[in-house]
Scaffold this active site. Structure first.
Site, short mmCIF file in Angstrom:
data_model
loop_
_atom_site.label_atom_id
_atom_site.label_comp_id
_atom_site.label_asym_id
_atom_site.label_seq_id
_atom_site.Cartn_x
_atom_site.Cartn_y
_atom_site.Cartn_z
N HIS A 1 -8.27 11.25 7.75
CA HIS A 1 -7.81 12.23 6.76
C HIS A 1 -9.02 13.04 6.33
O HIS A 1 -10.06 12.47 6.00
CB HIS A 1 -7.18 11.52 5.56
N LEU B 1 -8.49 8.58 -1.30
CA LEU B 1 -7.88 9.81 -0.80
C LEU B 1 -7.67 10.88 -1.87
O LEU B 1 -7.24 10.59 -2.97
CB LEU B 1 -6.50 9.45 -0.23
N GLN C 1 -5.66 8.03 12.63
CA GLN C 1 -5.82 9.31 11.95
C GLN C 1 -6.95 9.29 10.92
O GLN C 1 -7.01 8.40 10.07
CB GLN C 1 -4.52 9.67 11.25
N HIS D 1 0.79 -1.22 0.00
CA HIS D 1 0.00 0.00 0.00
C HIS D 1 0.83 1.28 0.00
O HIS D 1 0.28 2.36 -0.23
CB HIS D 1 -1.01 0.00 1.14
N ARG E 1 -0.05 11.95 13.43
CA ARG E 1 1.07 11.98 12.50
C ARG E 1 0.96 13.18 11.58
O ARG E 1 -0.13 13.51 11.12
CB ARG E 1 1.06 10.72 11.65
N LEU E 2 2.06 13.80 11.28
CA LEU E 2 2.03 14.83 10.25
C LEU E 2 2.17 14.18 8.89
O LEU E 2 3.01 13.29 8.70
CB LEU E 2 3.19 15.81 10.45
N ARG F 1 -4.17 17.33 10.29
CA ARG F 1 -5.33 16.54 9.88
C ARG F 1 -6.37 16.38 10.97
O ARG F 1 -7.56 16.40 10.70
CB ARG F 1 -4.86 15.18 9.43
N PHE G 1 3.05 21.15 3.20
CA PHE G 1 2.18 20.07 3.68
C PHE G 1 1.59 20.48 5.02
O PHE G 1 2.16 21.32 5.72
CB PHE G 1 2.99 18.78 3.84
N GLU H 1 -3.35 15.58 0.62
CA GLU H 1 -3.16 16.87 1.24
C GLU H 1 -2.49 17.87 0.30
O GLU H 1 -2.63 19.07 0.45
CB GLU H 1 -2.24 16.63 2.44
N HIS I 1 -7.29 6.81 7.90
CA HIS I 1 -6.17 6.90 6.98
C HIS I 1 -4.91 6.23 7.52
O HIS I 1 -4.17 5.61 6.77
CB HIS I 1 -5.89 8.39 6.76
C1 LIG Z 1 -3.89 6.74 0.35
C2 LIG Z 1 -2.72 6.98 1.21
C3 LIG Z 1 -1.90 8.09 0.98
C4 LIG Z 1 -0.80 8.32 1.78
N1 LIG Z 1 -0.02 9.41 1.52
C5 LIG Z 1 1.07 9.63 2.27
C6 LIG Z 1 1.91 10.73 1.98
O1 LIG Z 1 1.69 11.50 1.06
N2 LIG Z 1 3.00 10.93 2.75
C7 LIG Z 1 3.31 10.08 3.76
O2 LIG Z 1 4.33 10.29 4.40
N3 LIG Z 1 2.53 9.01 4.05
C8 LIG Z 1 1.42 8.77 3.33
N4 LIG Z 1 0.62 7.71 3.62
C9 LIG Z 1 1.04 6.76 4.63
C10 LIG Z 1 2.10 5.82 4.11
O3 LIG Z 1 1.91 5.60 2.75
C11 LIG Z 1 2.05 4.48 4.78
O4 LIG Z 1 2.13 4.65 6.14
C12 LIG Z 1 3.23 3.62 4.38
O5 LIG Z 1 3.29 3.52 3.00
C13 LIG Z 1 3.19 2.25 4.98
O6 LIG Z 1 4.28 1.51 4.45
P1 LIG Z 1 4.71 0.14 5.04
O7 LIG Z 1 5.94 -0.27 4.34
O8 LIG Z 1 4.77 0.23 6.52
O9 LIG Z 1 3.52 -0.83 4.70
P2 LIG Z 1 2.82 -1.24 3.33
O10 LIG Z 1 3.32 -0.49 2.17
O11 LIG Z 1 1.37 -1.26 3.58
O12 LIG Z 1 3.34 -2.70 3.12
C14 LIG Z 1 2.92 -3.76 3.91
C15 LIG Z 1 3.57 -5.00 3.38
O13 LIG Z 1 3.35 -6.05 4.28
C16 LIG Z 1 2.94 -7.19 3.60
N5 LIG Z 1 2.13 -7.99 4.50
C17 LIG Z 1 1.10 -7.59 5.27
N6 LIG Z 1 0.61 -8.63 5.95
C18 LIG Z 1 1.32 -9.72 5.59
C19 LIG Z 1 1.28 -11.09 5.92
N7 LIG Z 1 0.38 -11.59 6.76
N8 LIG Z 1 2.16 -11.92 5.33
C20 LIG Z 1 3.08 -11.46 4.45
N9 LIG Z 1 3.15 -10.17 4.12
C21 LIG Z 1 2.29 -9.31 4.68
C22 LIG Z 1 2.18 -6.67 2.43
O14 LIG Z 1 2.20 -7.62 1.40
C23 LIG Z 1 2.99 -5.46 2.07
O15 LIG Z 1 4.05 -5.82 1.22
C24 LIG Z 1 -0.50 7.46 2.84
C25 LIG Z 1 -1.31 6.37 3.09
C26 LIG Z 1 -2.41 6.13 2.29
C27 LIG Z 1 -3.29 4.97 2.59
#
Ligand SMILES: Cc1cc2nc3c(=O)[nH]c(=O)nc-3n(C[C@H](O)[C@H](O)[C@H](O)COP(=O)(O)OP(=O)(O)OC[C@H]3O[C@@H](n4cnc5c(N)ncnc54)[C@H](O)[C@@H]3O)c2cc1C
Ligand code: SF4
Ligand code: F3S
Ligand code: FES
Lengths: 132, 595, 251, 122
Positions: free
Chosen positions: B233, B243, B231, B45, B389-390, B286, B117, B246, B354
């Site tokens: 949004h 979404l 949070q 994601h 979170r910002l 937010r 931002f 921002e 969010h």
């Molecule tokens: C729409 C949206 C917009 C955003 N925009 C911003 C922004 O502009 N700026 C900012 O700073 N933040 C933003 N955020 C927040 C930020 O994107 C996320 O917090 C961040 O990307 C999370 O990354 P992550 O690597 O922790 O997890 P993720 O990218 O969610 O990755 C999770 C990983 O874990 C794996 N996984 C999960 N469960 C299992 C399991 N049981 N077994 C094996 N694998 C598993 C998944 O396959 C995936 O690969 C946004 C969030 C959203 C939803």
């Protein structure tokens, strides 16, 4: 035990399944006319080499009904080839940057068609000029 | 069961997991890395993040400013030493990503550009058009391909951790394509499984964001910290929750109520000016914006739509050209999903869930209390987000702490010997039997979708923008009930290959655990702070009793046990969180008093 | 409710490797509202009508690239395709063409991933630099040269659109070539020559007959056909010029 | 891909295909019109436009020779390439056979055209 058994779908008749592909096959088929026309010219060239009589005979065959029909069809097909050739040009060419902006696809197509029109007119003018 | 012997295991192929994997590979190329992800990494994601990633860039900016924005934004519930480390590392990490190929948007002279931002004093958000997360994720994924020591287990669904002698010894995963189990052995593991937003009804999160890793660690005794802080949004698509970044507001968008009035000026965020001013009006944080929406709704000044009340996000004055250049994806989303041309009409928006501020308790080096287990990214609570979170801090978090987690895990793995393989395998086989049991259960009659919907609804009711003891209690009770009913869940699909029905059931069980941690943490925090706002006599922040972290501990078959941990304060004493003109005034005063 | 709730028929190509020899179709009646995507329709089926239906999805916002399907024969992102555009007629949903079907709407992606891995999809710097030295300078014009090719979400619609890939699954194909090209034309990268070998090979760009449908269906305007065809020119130049250059071009 | 990669020799055919495609797109329709319709039907152009002496003179000039050769040869190569691919497209994987047939004919045509043009002299 692994139970995966991926199924591969056959490709038969794929070109009938989407209008886009039908169009593609049609424009590919224009090649048949290009080849046939090249063959006609090649025969003409051979006849030319055989002397005046042969050449005139060849010219006469071109006046036959089948010959006219063939050339009509070839004209349509090769014109269509021209159109499609330039239509996909924007997809096949490196991007043209003019004034910092990428030239839009239709401009390239239009440019190509214009070039074809110019080339045709030039050719016609040339032949016409030679004939006078 | 397949067995793979790795040195370091990374669960999660999102931004945090990939950064961690690369860090391990660079720290010690001899270590074998297993990168386990339930989706192909580029589907994670992180891909959806639009706006950008924070790192001090401009000469007029400073690490202190970034620190202060983050700590104030988090309503002083941040670990300040960790924030200090974080802000000092962001720019280097973002630059590293630039070297790896990330297509950051540029200024005319070729430098990386930054944008404004919410809640940020100076423009410091690095962006790649409005597809920042997409570009960061693909850059990381593609770069990870360079390292031969990273062995990926794509589309492998992790179902449990193996703990031996009180330290991590491996993970068990299902190969989704075959339904077969794999035991991945390793001496250290990094959990990077992302957030848990999908426990709520309307949210901006992808289908994969189900809190799996949080639940895995939690069940093995690692506390979940600050889970009540979720949070909202303020600008999401009604119905789907998708979404509108921002950055729309950073570029100068307005929020209007049904009278076309920029209502934020009524909530201490004014004055209303025609162009965006940092930390004011639409560029407030937010939580404040979402709360203002709630009040407008109470006052009947929102617009009624088919999916509930909305306000208008007005981008018309920016003009089509600028919108297409700076916010192309937003433009398309509005056109396709809503049939709205943002250059001609305002976009209807409403708040949606969010981001999960809380998560797996880890220290500033990403180490959890369980030896060998590390966590990074949205699933973790390393302490930089506090109560709110910002925007744009979390993408930077993935880089900074993904790297820390990887390096620490590599160090740990090199320092210990592997666990006894026989007992590890025996544990893994027990896990396999338990998980197969969920699929094979034939007596059940509860639909997965029904339980999931009820959970999401009760979370929205009880743990929404504003909270009351009574509704939170209902939510807690409902979750207890759902956990009971889960025992009767019916997995219709009994087969092995690509059985997503089964996986949904497992995810639902994870979600119920995480939801419980959230709801119980919330009801026990009797104050209002950041994203946790109460209307039942606890409207004020209470630093005497609640300047501390909530820790939820898993209790098998019962409600979580809640206790509290201290908050690390280094240089910023709790103060008033003010924005807009009031915020500027407060800052002047603070400066004056420091001489 | 005064109005009779509307429904739409969704015809799904099912295939269950543990039960079926070949795929077959199944029709579902799904409640219809105006703002429902095809993905939401399929999700409804899974949630309430048949839990065994399998498909991939995640972001719902056309960016994660998981939800590609053939919708009425056209490769599409199901989260970005709306039932209202078909209603009241029936919609036909199938797994992406040209890929092996693992189950129902799920295709096997390993082949593509191998291709992606083979193109060296990372910067091999022209001049190495450390983070302490700061960013590489890259003007907006230099960025514009590759940005379009870097917006590929790996949704594979282009492969489902490309008959040449269908006929020869070894063909490196549109998206992988677009990504390869993305790195070649990035001002920071200096490894075009290394990547040429693949372009030149029998799996390379000359499998493409410029059908062009790949670019037509691409939801992100990557124009992979352009990347493939530009590289035909590059490859041909490499082919002929290697006789001239003393080092012999790419090996 | 780890396995050894075999260099494709397609660039040769592709280059000829492209050149022929471009030439036929630019001049094809007008050529067909002139030689196949205008002259046989006496439209637009005088009936003796292609008189023996005139054509002979044209073909004896090196420019004329070049043009005629290019048209015949490149048209053939263009068509051969497309037809070869179309056979593959519709599932006739005659492989080497089809390739030999298509490109072989083009080659034969090219050789005959070249030989004849040379035989006609300067
Ligand atoms: C729409 C949206 C917009 C955003 N925009 C911003 C922004 O502009 N700026 C900012 O700073 N933040 C933003 N955020 C927040 C930020 O994107 C996320 O917090 C961040 O990307 C999370 O990354 P992550 O690597 O922790 O997890 P993720 O990218 O969610 O990755 C999770 C990983 O874990 C794996 N996984 C999960 N469960 C299992 C399991 N049981 N077994 C094996 N694998 C598993 C998944 O396959 C995936 O690969 C946004 C969030 C959203 C939803
Ligand atoms: S090039 Fe376009 S269609 Fe192909 S995978 Fe990439 S985004 Fe999808
Ligand atoms: S559809 Fe296929 S044939 Fe070429 S132009 Fe696209 S790769
Ligand atoms: S669900 Fe992500 S692209 Fe459709």
């Amino acid at each position: 035990m692994n139970k995966r058994r991926p199924y591969v779908r056959p490709m038969d008749g794929w070109w009938r399944k989407n209008p886009y592909f039908v169009e593609y096959m049609i424009h590919e088929a224009t090649a048949l006319f290009v080849a046939a026309y090249a063959a006609v010219l090649l025969i003409g060239l051979l006849r030319l080499a055989q002397g005046e009589a042969a050449w005139t005979a060849w010219l006469a065959t071109l006046q036959g009904g089948w010959a006219i029909l063939f050339h009509l069809l070839a004209l349509v097909a090769i014109s269509y080839h021209t159109y499609t050739w330039f239509k996909i040009m924007p997809r096949t060419m490196p991007p043209v940057i003019v004034g910092g902006k990428k030239l839009a696809g239709w401009v390239i197509t239009a440019g190509g068609l214009a070039a074809a029109a110019a080339a045709s007119l030039a050719l016609l003018a040339l032949v016409w000029g030679m004939a006078r | 069961m397949e067995i793979y012997k790795a040195d370091v295991i990374i669960v999660g192929g999102g931004g945090a997991g990939l950064r961690a994997a690369i860090a391990v590979a660079e720290a010690n190329p001899a270590l074998k890395i297993a990168l386990v992800s339930k989706v192909y990494p580029m589907r994670s994601h992180t891909v959806a993040a639009e706006g950008g990633s924070a790192g001090v860039k401009k000469a007029s900016d400073s690490l202190d400013y970034h620190f202060n924005d983050t700590v104030h934004g988090g309503d002083w519930l941040c670990e300040q030493d960790v924030v200090e480390y974080f802000v000092a590392r962001c720019t280097e990490e973002l630059t590293q990503l630039e070297h790896w190929g990330c297509p950051w948007s540029r200024t005319e002279d070729g430098h990386v550009n930054v944008r404004a931002f919410g809640g940020m004093k100076i423009e410091r958000t690095w962006f790649a058009a409005d597809k920042t997360g997409f570009h960061m994720l693909h850059t990381l994924f593609q770069t990870s391909i360079k390292y031969p020591s990273i062995k990926r287990f794509d589309e492998h669904f992790c179902v449990d951790l193996i703990v031996e002698d009180n330290r991590i010894a491996g993970v068990v995963a299902i190969e989704i394509a075959s339904g077969e189990f794999t035991l991945v052995e390793g001496r250290a593991a990094v959990i990077a499984t992302g957030g848990a937003g999908r426990v709520f009804r309307e949210n901006t999160n992808g289908g994969v964001v189900t809190g799996d890793g949080m639940a895995l660690a939690y069940r093995h005794g690692v506390p979940l910290r600050d889970m009540e802080f979720v949070q909202y949004h303020p600008t999401c698509m009604p119905g789907t929750g998708l979404l509108f970044t921002e950055a729309c507001r950073g570029e100068g968008g307005f929020l209007l109520n049904k009278d076309g009035y920029r209502y934020l000026q009524d909530y201490g965020l004014g004055p209303a000016e025609p162009t965006p001013r940092n930390k004011a009006m639409e560029l407030g944080p937010r939580d404040r914006l979402s709360q203002a929406f709630w009040y407008e709704q109470q006052k009947g000044r929102t617009i009624e739509g088919p999916h509930g009340s909305v306000v208008h996000l007005d981008l018309r004055h920016l003009g089509e050209e600028k919108l297409r250049e700076r916010l192309p994806q937003i433009y398309e989303l509005a056109e396709q999903f809503l049939g709205v041309d943002p250059a001609l009409a305002p976009i209807p928006v409403r708040p949606a869930v969010h981001y999960t501020m809380g998560g797996i308790l880890v220290d500033g080096r990403c180490a959890s209390p369980l030896a060998g287990l590390y966590a990074a990214g949205e699933c973790s609570s390393v302490g930089i987000h506090g109560a709110n979170r910002l925007g744009s801090n979390s993408l930077s978090e993935l880089l900074v702490f993904g790297r820390v987690a990887g390096e620490e895990a590599a160090r740990f793995a090199s320092s210990v010997a592997p666990a006894a393989p026989a007992s590890v395998l025996a544990q893994a086989q027990a896990v396999e039997q338990r998980v197969l049991g969920i699929r094979q259960n034939t007596r059940g009659n509860e639909r997965i979708a029904t339980l999931r919907k009820e959970m999401a609804q009760t979370m929205e009711d009880g743990c929404g923008i504003y909270r009351l003891a009574e509704t939170m209690q209902k939510t807690c009770d409902k979750l207890d009930e759902l956990k009971e009913r889960f025992k009767n869940v019916r997995v219709e699909d009994k087969s092995s290959v690509w059985n997503t029905d089964w996986l949904l059931a497992i995810e639902l069980e994870y979600q119920l655990d995480v939801a419980q941690a959230m709801a119980y943490s919330a009801i026990n925090r009797r104050e209002s702070r950041g994203a946790h706002q109460r209307l039942d006599g606890f409207e004020q922040r209470d630093d005497v009793n609640f300047l501390k972290h909530t820790q939820a501990h898993y209790v098998a078959g019962g409600a979580p046990r809640i206790d509290y941990g201290p908050v690390k304060i280094t240089k910023s004493q709790p103060g008033t969180r003010a924005y807009g003109a009031a915020g500027e005034k407060a800052e002047q005063e603070r400066k004056a008093s420091h001489g | 409710m005064a109005e009779q709730p509307k429904t739409i028929e969704i015809e799904v190509l099912r295939y269950h490797p543990e039960k079926d020899k070949t795929p077959h179709t199944q029709v579902f009646e799904v409640p219809f509202t105006d703002d429902m995507s095809v993905l939401q329709g399929v999700q409804y089926i899974k949630d309430y009508l048949d839990g065994s239906l399998s498909f991939r999805w995640s972001c719902r916002m056309a960016i994660c690239g998981s939800c590609g399907m053939m919708i009425n024969g056209i490769p599409s992102l199901s989260c970005q395709t709306f039932l209202r555009d078909y209603y009241p007629a029936r919609v036909r949903v199938e797994a992406l063409a040209h890929f092996p079907i693992e189950r129902d709407l799920v295709i096997g992606m390993e082949g593509f991933i191998e291709k992606l891995e083979s193109i060296q999809p990372y910067i091999i710097p022209k001049e190495p630099r450390t983070p302490a030295q700061g960013e590489y300078l890259q003007t907006p014009e230099q960025l514009a040269k590759y940005e379009q090719f870097s917006s590929c979400i790996n949704c594979l619609l282009c492969y489902a659109a490309c008959p040449q890939f269908g006929l020869n699954p070894g063909f490196i194909g549109p998206a992988a070539t677009a990504l390869l090209h993305r790195y070649n034309v990035d001002s920071r990268d200096g490894a075009q020559a290394e990547r040429m070998e693949l372009i030149n090979s029998e799996e390379g760009v000359f499998n493409c007959t410029a059908v062009g449908y790949c670019s037509e269906v691409c939801p992100k305007h990557v124009d992979p056909a352009n990347a493939v065809n530009q590289n035909k020119t590059n490859s041909a130049a490499d082919y002929f010029l290697r006789f001239l250059s003393p080092k012999g071009g790419a090996k | 891909m780890k396995r050894p990669l075999k260099r494709s020799n397609a660039p040769i055919f592709w280059a000829l295909f492209g050149a022929g495609g471009m030439l036929s797109a630019l001049f094809g329709p007008m050529l067909v019109f002139i030689t196949g319709l205008a002259i046989p039907l006496g439209l637009l152009l005088p009936a003796d436009t292609l008189s023996y002496s005139r054509v002979l003179a044209f073909v004896q000039h090196w420019i004329g020779k070049g043009f005629v050769f290019a048209v015949i040869a490149l048209f053939l190569w263009h068509a051969a390439h497309r037809i070869f691919h179309s056979l593959h497209d519709i599932g006739i994987h005659a492989g080497v056979g089809a390739k030999l047939l298509c490109y072989g004919l083009a080659l034969v045509g090219t050789v005959i055209a070249g030989y004849t043009l040379l035989a006609i002299g300067f």
